[in-house]
Scaffold this motif. Structure first.
Motif, PDB file in Angstrom:
ATOM      1  N   SER A 208      74.394  12.623  -0.045  1.00 36.04           N
ATOM      2  CA  SER A 208      75.845  12.649  -0.229  1.00 36.04           C
ATOM      3  C   SER A 208      76.363  14.087  -0.108  1.00 36.04           C
ATOM      4  O   SER A 208      75.717  15.021  -0.573  1.00 36.04           O
ATOM      5  CB  SER A 208      76.198  12.087  -1.606  1.00 36.04           C
ATOM      6  N   GLU A 209      77.515  14.259   0.518  1.00 38.15           N
ATOM      7  CA  GLU A 209      78.117  15.588   0.706  1.00 38.15           C
ATOM      8  C   GLU A 209      78.779  16.085  -0.590  1.00 38.15           C
ATOM      9  O   GLU A 209      79.260  17.211  -0.651  1.00 38.15           O
ATOM     10  CB  GLU A 209      79.182  15.548   1.806  1.00 38.15           C
ATOM     11  N   GLU A 210      78.845  15.225  -1.593  1.00 38.15           N
ATOM     12  CA  GLU A 210      79.465  15.568  -2.883  1.00 38.15           C
ATOM     13  C   GLU A 210      78.396  15.521  -3.969  1.00 38.15           C
ATOM     14  O   GLU A 210      77.483  14.693  -3.897  1.00 38.15           O
ATOM     15  CB  GLU A 210      80.534  14.534  -3.253  1.00 38.15           C
TER      16      GLU A 210
ATOM     17  N   ARG B 134      55.611   0.549  -7.209  1.00 35.89           N
ATOM     18  CA  ARG B 134      57.007   0.119  -7.085  1.00 35.89           C
ATOM     19  C   ARG B 134      57.886   1.303  -7.495  1.00 35.89           C
ATOM     20  O   ARG B 134      57.731   1.801  -8.617  1.00 35.89           O
ATOM     21  CB  ARG B 134      57.259  -1.084  -7.991  1.00 35.89           C
ATOM     22  N   ALA B 135      58.767   1.734  -6.581  1.00 35.57           N
ATOM     23  CA  ALA B 135      59.473   2.996  -6.834  1.00 35.57           C
ATOM     24  C   ALA B 135      60.953   2.911  -6.520  1.00 35.57           C
ATOM     25  O   ALA B 135      61.379   2.112  -5.688  1.00 35.57           O
ATOM     26  CB  ALA B 135      58.839   4.114  -6.012  1.00 35.57           C
ATOM     27  N   VAL B 136      61.703   3.749  -7.226  1.00 37.03           N
ATOM     28  CA  VAL B 136      63.144   3.878  -7.000  1.00 37.03           C
ATOM     29  C   VAL B 136      63.423   5.347  -6.675  1.00 37.03           C
ATOM     30  O   VAL B 136      62.859   6.236  -7.309  1.00 37.03           O
ATOM     31  CB  VAL B 136      63.948   3.444  -8.249  1.00 37.03           C
ATOM     32  N   ILE B 137      64.268   5.590  -5.673  1.00 33.62           N
ATOM     33  CA  ILE B 137      64.720   6.958  -5.387  1.00 33.62           C
ATOM     34  C   ILE B 137      66.237   6.968  -5.485  1.00 33.62           C
ATOM     35  O   ILE B 137      66.910   6.094  -4.940  1.00 33.62           O
ATOM     36  CB  ILE B 137      64.258   7.445  -3.990  1.00 33.62           C
ATOM     37  N   ILE B 138      66.763   7.962  -6.225  1.00 30.56           N
ATOM     38  CA  ILE B 138      68.213   8.104  -6.386  1.00 30.56           C
ATOM     39  C   ILE B 138      68.675   9.385  -5.705  1.00 30.56           C
ATOM     40  O   ILE B 138      68.065  10.451  -5.885  1.00 30.56           O
ATOM     41  CB  ILE B 138      68.606   8.140  -7.882  1.00 30.56           C
ATOM     42  N   ASP B 139      69.756   9.264  -4.916  1.00 31.04           N
ATOM     43  CA  ASP B 139      70.410  10.430  -4.312  1.00 31.04           C
ATOM     44  C   ASP B 139      71.477  10.915  -5.294  1.00 31.04           C
ATOM     45  O   ASP B 139      72.372  10.161  -5.656  1.00 31.04           O
ATOM     46  CB  ASP B 139      71.045  10.020  -2.972  1.00 31.04           C
ATOM     47  N   HIS B 140      71.355  12.180  -5.722  1.00 29.98           N
ATOM     48  CA  HIS B 140      72.353  12.764  -6.631  1.00 29.98           C
ATOM     49  C   HIS B 140      73.355  13.636  -5.891  1.00 29.98           C
ATOM     50  O   HIS B 140      74.180  14.295  -6.501  1.00 29.98           O
ATOM     51  CB  HIS B 140      71.655  13.565  -7.734  1.00 29.98           C
ATOM     52  N   GLY B 141      73.247  13.680  -4.552  1.00 28.39           N
ATOM     53  CA  GLY B 141      74.175  14.469  -3.750  1.00 28.39           C
ATOM     54  C   GLY B 141      73.685  15.875  -3.481  1.00 28.39           C
ATOM     55  O   GLY B 141      72.853  16.412  -4.226  1.00 28.39           O
ATOM     56  N   LEU B 142      74.176  16.468  -2.376  1.00 25.97           N
ATOM     57  CA  LEU B 142      73.844  17.845  -1.981  1.00 25.97           C
ATOM     58  C   LEU B 142      72.330  18.071  -1.907  1.00 25.97           C
ATOM     59  O   LEU B 142      71.842  19.141  -2.291  1.00 25.97           O
ATOM     60  CB  LEU B 142      74.502  18.862  -2.926  1.00 25.97           C
ATOM     61  N   SER B 143      71.586  17.034  -1.447  1.00 27.24           N
ATOM     62  CA  SER B 143      70.134  17.088  -1.215  1.00 27.24           C
ATOM     63  C   SER B 143      69.261  16.935  -2.457  1.00 27.24           C
ATOM     64  O   SER B 143      68.051  17.066  -2.377  1.00 27.24           O
ATOM     65  CB  SER B 143      69.705  18.387  -0.496  1.00 27.24           C
ATOM     66  N   LEU B 144      69.861  16.670  -3.617  1.00 25.90           N
ATOM     67  CA  LEU B 144      69.073  16.518  -4.844  1.00 25.90           C
ATOM     68  C   LEU B 144      68.759  15.036  -5.091  1.00 25.90           C
ATOM     69  O   LEU B 144      69.658  14.197  -5.072  1.00 25.90           O
ATOM     70  CB  LEU B 144      69.849  17.111  -6.019  1.00 25.90           C
ATOM     71  N   PHE B 145      67.461  14.748  -5.320  1.00 30.15           N
ATOM     72  CA  PHE B 145      67.011  13.364  -5.510  1.00 30.15           C
ATOM     73  C   PHE B 145      66.071  13.267  -6.710  1.00 30.15           C
ATOM     74  O   PHE B 145      65.428  14.247  -7.071  1.00 30.15           O
ATOM     75  CB  PHE B 145      66.228  12.886  -4.272  1.00 30.15           C
TER      76      PHE B 145
END
Ligand SMILES: [Zn+2]
Length: 450
Positions: A277-279, A348-359
């Motif tokens: 995300s860009e934000e 079994r895994a979950v990945i979350i995008d927190h924006g500005l390249s942080l996951f």
């Protein structure tokens, strides 16, 4: 009569009115210190006689290339095949002015009236590198840790970010300051000492500027652990993860998982984390799994032994949180689920995008309660902990990434570190002094994650 017919035939041929066709890329070309462009000229009639190429800029004409091919108006071109030209434009050699210009190519054929073909290509001559003004000051970075740099660019660029050795961290428009840009970057745990972070900006013409960043490194205390492998554990995991492809030797199978599958899975994670995300979607400190014990930390060097013999070494690139079995896994911060599925050794895994390249990544789950594309809030249940993937006991493997690079999550759990390292840089107004407190090499005032 035969002669008259021959003359008539020649006149018909020589009178052809099909002009040469010039083919080249005609979208706007940004010309940096040097530009190469292919030009093909074809003529279906008498063949190509001349090609002339020049640039028009500010009312002046700058010669680029000219060709005259053998042939005559009686017999046409000696070679009727299309002519290929590789045009090399070096603005400095041509003394071209900066700014917009037009590349023009004209070709004639061997017809009686010399048919003329032409193509125009818009150019932007830009031989100047983008100017990068870093507005954040000296800082310190923990090995494996993260940092944020803010900068200004004096022209729109094709690519910007921070290069650290092999790793490139892409930059974003500053979400709160219209004229600024920012990049979250890390000092990966594997970075050689001489690979220093630098802001890199490349404009559309390919001109590159590299600005090294001033900082001091806080070296991490090396941690290590030994993992004793049992035959039953290896057999169970090899069966779970390799299925029918499992070799009969349990150790051979286990090494396939711990080495090859690990590399494959990390490449998948890097691919998932290439777009963000860009934000910024997150706010405040990231939360750890409640009522849990930390089993292993970031960049822990693991030695794997089987029957008392060392069989493998790997680095643990996350945190292990052990709670009760099948404990609820909370989202560490707000974001969007970008992956919710099996992920090899991560189970079994979950990945979350927190924006500005942080996951953030959550592995070894027994169940997943969210779906790809779903927005989640800090603390929201993602699923329950388990033993899927390469897990010996029920726990959560928690990892954080910047782009595809694993980073030490410890700083992100620390509200003080976020406040002191990031808050000012993310705020709409740049504070007058950007240097961090305690920016003395080796003497940080803040001890992240203490
Ligand atoms: Zn782990």
């Amino acid at each position: 009569l035969v002669l008259a017919g021959g003359v008539g035939w020649w006149v018909m041929g020589a009178m052809e009115s099909t002009p040469p066709i010039l083919s080249t890329a005609t979208s706007v070309v940004y010309v940096g210190s040097q530009h190469t462009q292919q030009l093909t000229v074809a003529d279906t009639g008498r063949g190509v006689q001349t090609i002339e190429v020049w640039i028009e800029a500010g009312g002046e004409r700058y010669e680029v290339d000219s060709k005259a091919y053998p042939g005559s108006v009686f017999s046409g071109a000696e070679a009727k095949t299309p002519r290929q030209l590789t045009l090399t434009i070096v603005p400095k050699d041509l003394k071209l002015p900066e700014g917009s210009a037009t590349l023009i190519a004209e070709a004639t054929d061997f017809a009686w009236g010399r048919n003329l073909g032409r193509v125009d290509v818009p150019l932007i001559v830009d031989s100047r590198s983008p100017r990068v003004n870093v507005t954040t000051g000296l800082t310190y970075i923990r090995r494996g840790g993260s940092e944020l740099v803010v900068y200004e660019l004096d022209e729109p660029v094709a690519r910007h970010g921070v290069q650290v050795g092999e790793a490139f961290f892409r930059g974003f428009a500053h979400p709160a300051r219209p004229s600024q840009y920012l990049t979250f970057y890390a000092l990966p745990h594997t970075t050689p000492p001489d690979a220093l972070p630098a802001v890199v900006a490349v404009d559309k013409a390919g001109n590159q500027t590299t600005v090294p960043l001033s900082f001091s490194v806080i070296e991490a205390r090396p941690k290590s652990d030994e993992i004793r492998l049992s035959e039953s554990f290896m057999r169970t995991k090899v069966g779970e993860l390799l299925g029918g492809d499992a070799p009969p030797d349990p150790l051979e199978g286990y090494l396939k998982l711990n080495r090859d599958m690990r590399v494959e899975n990390d490449a998948t994670i890097a691919k998932i984390c290439a777009t963000s995300s860009e934000e910024p979607l997150w706010s405040g400190a990231f939360i750890q799994m409640p009522n849990s014990k930390v089993g292993a930390g970031f960049a822990e060097a693991r030695t794997y032994t089987y029957n008392g013999v060392e069989v493998d070494r790997q680095t643990h690139l996350g945190f292990d949180f052990a709670s009760t079995s099948q404990a609820v896994i909370p989202a560490a911060n707000d974001g969007v689920v970008v992956y919710a599925d099996d992920l090899g050794i991560y189970g079994r895994a979950v990945i979350i995008d927190h924006g500005l390249s942080l996951f953030s990544l959550y592995g070894h789950s027994s169940s997943i309660a969210v779906a790809k594309g779903q927005a989640v809030a800090k603390g929201e249940a993602l699923g329950r902990s388990g033993v899927t993937g390469l897990a010996g006991g029920d726990h959560l493997h928690y990892a954080m990434m910047l782009g595809g690079v694993f980073i030490d999550p410890v700083e992100w759990f620390d509200a003080k570190w976020i406040r002191e390292h990031l808050a000012d840089k993310l705020s709409p107004e740049a504070p007058p002094v950007m240097d961090m407190p305690g920016d003395v090499p080796g003497a940080p005032a803040v001890a992240p994650g203490a």
